[in-house]
Design a protein around this motif. Sequence first.
Motif, mmCIF file in Angstrom:
data_model
loop_
_atom_site.group_PDB
_atom_site.id
_atom_site.type_symbol
_atom_site.label_atom_id
_atom_site.label_comp_id
_atom_site.label_asym_id
_atom_site.label_seq_id
_atom_site.Cartn_x
_atom_site.Cartn_y
_atom_site.Cartn_z
ATOM 1 N N VAL A 99 0.856 -1.190 0.000
ATOM 2 C CA VAL A 99 0.000 0.000 0.000
ATOM 3 C C VAL A 99 0.889 1.236 0.000
ATOM 4 O O VAL A 99 2.027 1.195 0.436
ATOM 5 N N GLY A 100 0.357 2.318 -0.498
ATOM 6 C CA GLY A 100 1.081 3.582 -0.512
ATOM 7 C C GLY A 100 0.142 4.725 -0.177
ATOM 8 O O GLY A 100 -1.068 4.637 -0.412
ATOM 9 N N ILE A 119 -0.170 2.725 11.784
ATOM 10 C CA ILE A 119 -0.432 1.512 11.026
ATOM 11 C C ILE A 119 -1.117 0.569 12.016
ATOM 12 O O ILE A 119 -0.541 0.213 13.052
ATOM 13 N N ARG A 120 -2.353 0.198 11.716
ATOM 14 C CA ARG A 120 -3.105 -0.709 12.579
ATOM 15 C C ARG A 120 -3.442 -1.974 11.786
ATOM 16 O O ARG A 120 -3.248 -2.014 10.575
ATOM 17 N N ASN A 121 -3.949 -2.966 12.443
ATOM 18 C CA ASN A 121 -4.235 -4.233 11.774
ATOM 19 C C ASN A 121 -5.222 -4.097 10.622
ATOM 20 O O ASN A 121 -5.178 -4.875 9.674
ATOM 21 N N ASP A 122 -6.113 -3.111 10.685
ATOM 22 C CA ASP A 122 -7.134 -2.968 9.639
ATOM 23 C C ASP A 122 -6.868 -1.824 8.664
ATOM 24 O O ASP A 122 -7.610 -1.653 7.697
ATOM 25 N N ASP A 126 -4.488 8.568 9.959
ATOM 26 C CA ASP A 126 -3.814 9.762 10.467
ATOM 27 C C ASP A 126 -4.189 9.887 11.946
ATOM 28 O O ASP A 126 -5.265 9.469 12.359
ATOM 29 N N GLN A 127 -3.284 10.430 12.751
ATOM 30 C CA GLN A 127 -3.543 10.538 14.188
ATOM 31 C C GLN A 127 -4.210 11.850 14.570
ATOM 32 O O GLN A 127 -4.649 12.006 15.697
ATOM 33 N N TRP A 128 -4.303 12.811 13.649
ATOM 34 C CA TRP A 128 -4.892 14.087 14.033
ATOM 35 C C TRP A 128 -6.404 14.101 13.861
ATOM 36 O O TRP A 128 -7.076 14.898 14.478
ATOM 37 N N ARG A 129 -6.952 13.246 13.029
ATOM 38 C CA ARG A 129 -8.413 13.152 12.893
ATOM 39 C C ARG A 129 -8.906 11.711 12.930
ATOM 40 O O ARG A 129 -10.084 11.472 12.790
ATOM 41 N N ARG A 131 -8.614 9.458 10.681
ATOM 42 C CA ARG A 131 -9.197 9.067 9.395
ATOM 43 C C ARG A 131 -8.430 7.880 8.828
ATOM 44 O O ARG A 131 -7.200 7.862 8.850
ATOM 45 N N LYS A 132 -9.142 6.930 8.286
ATOM 46 C CA LYS A 132 -8.509 5.787 7.635
ATOM 47 C C LYS A 132 -8.161 6.184 6.197
ATOM 48 O O LYS A 132 -9.003 6.654 5.450
ATOM 49 N N TRP A 133 -6.879 5.969 5.825
ATOM 50 C CA TRP A 133 -6.406 6.332 4.490
ATOM 51 C C TRP A 133 -6.254 5.112 3.596
ATOM 52 O O TRP A 133 -6.412 5.218 2.384
ATOM 53 N N ARG A 134 -5.904 3.964 4.172
ATOM 54 C CA ARG A 134 -5.739 2.728 3.394
ATOM 55 C C ARG A 134 -6.242 1.551 4.232
ATOM 56 O O ARG A 134 -6.047 1.508 5.442
ATOM 57 N N ASP A 135 -6.850 0.592 3.555
ATOM 58 C CA ASP A 135 -7.282 -0.642 4.204
ATOM 59 C C ASP A 135 -6.128 -1.630 4.245
ATOM 60 O O ASP A 135 -5.320 -1.697 3.323
#
Length: 138
Positions: A99-100, A119-122, A126-129, A131-135
């Motif tokens: 992923v990129g 980077i989480r398992n799912d 971003d840590q400021w909101r 928001r998930k950027w990549r699955d």
Amino acid sequence: MNKYALVVGLLVCQIVYVNSWVVAALGAIINIVDKTQEWTVEVHNEGKHHAHMWCASKDDKIGGDDGVWVKPGDKIVWAFKRHRTTQFWCNMDWYGQRVGWDVFVNNWQDAPNPTKWSIRNDGVYDQWRNRKWRDLNS
């Protein structure tokens, strides 16, 4: 009447000349400040797998050609001089997936300094909101 028109014309020319000089000077000051602002990016591996990462900008590579291994619980951190065209991105191998994503783009209005990622398992967040950027699949 011609005298007044001439005086007004000279005043307008003077104002335009001074304003163009002021605008140019302010632009130069902003450019200098822009190039001296140091910015930090952090990518935290909060998942259960090792992350093999390659991060770069147009001018810089983080970790060279081999990239950086970030084990669970660790992070990668780097700083750079922010410029109006600065953009950093990362590519990552994670448990058989590649992923990129952009980790810093200068015109992002809401990104704090330091700009932190998780980077989480799912997925990549971003840590400021939060928001998930990549699955990601784990």
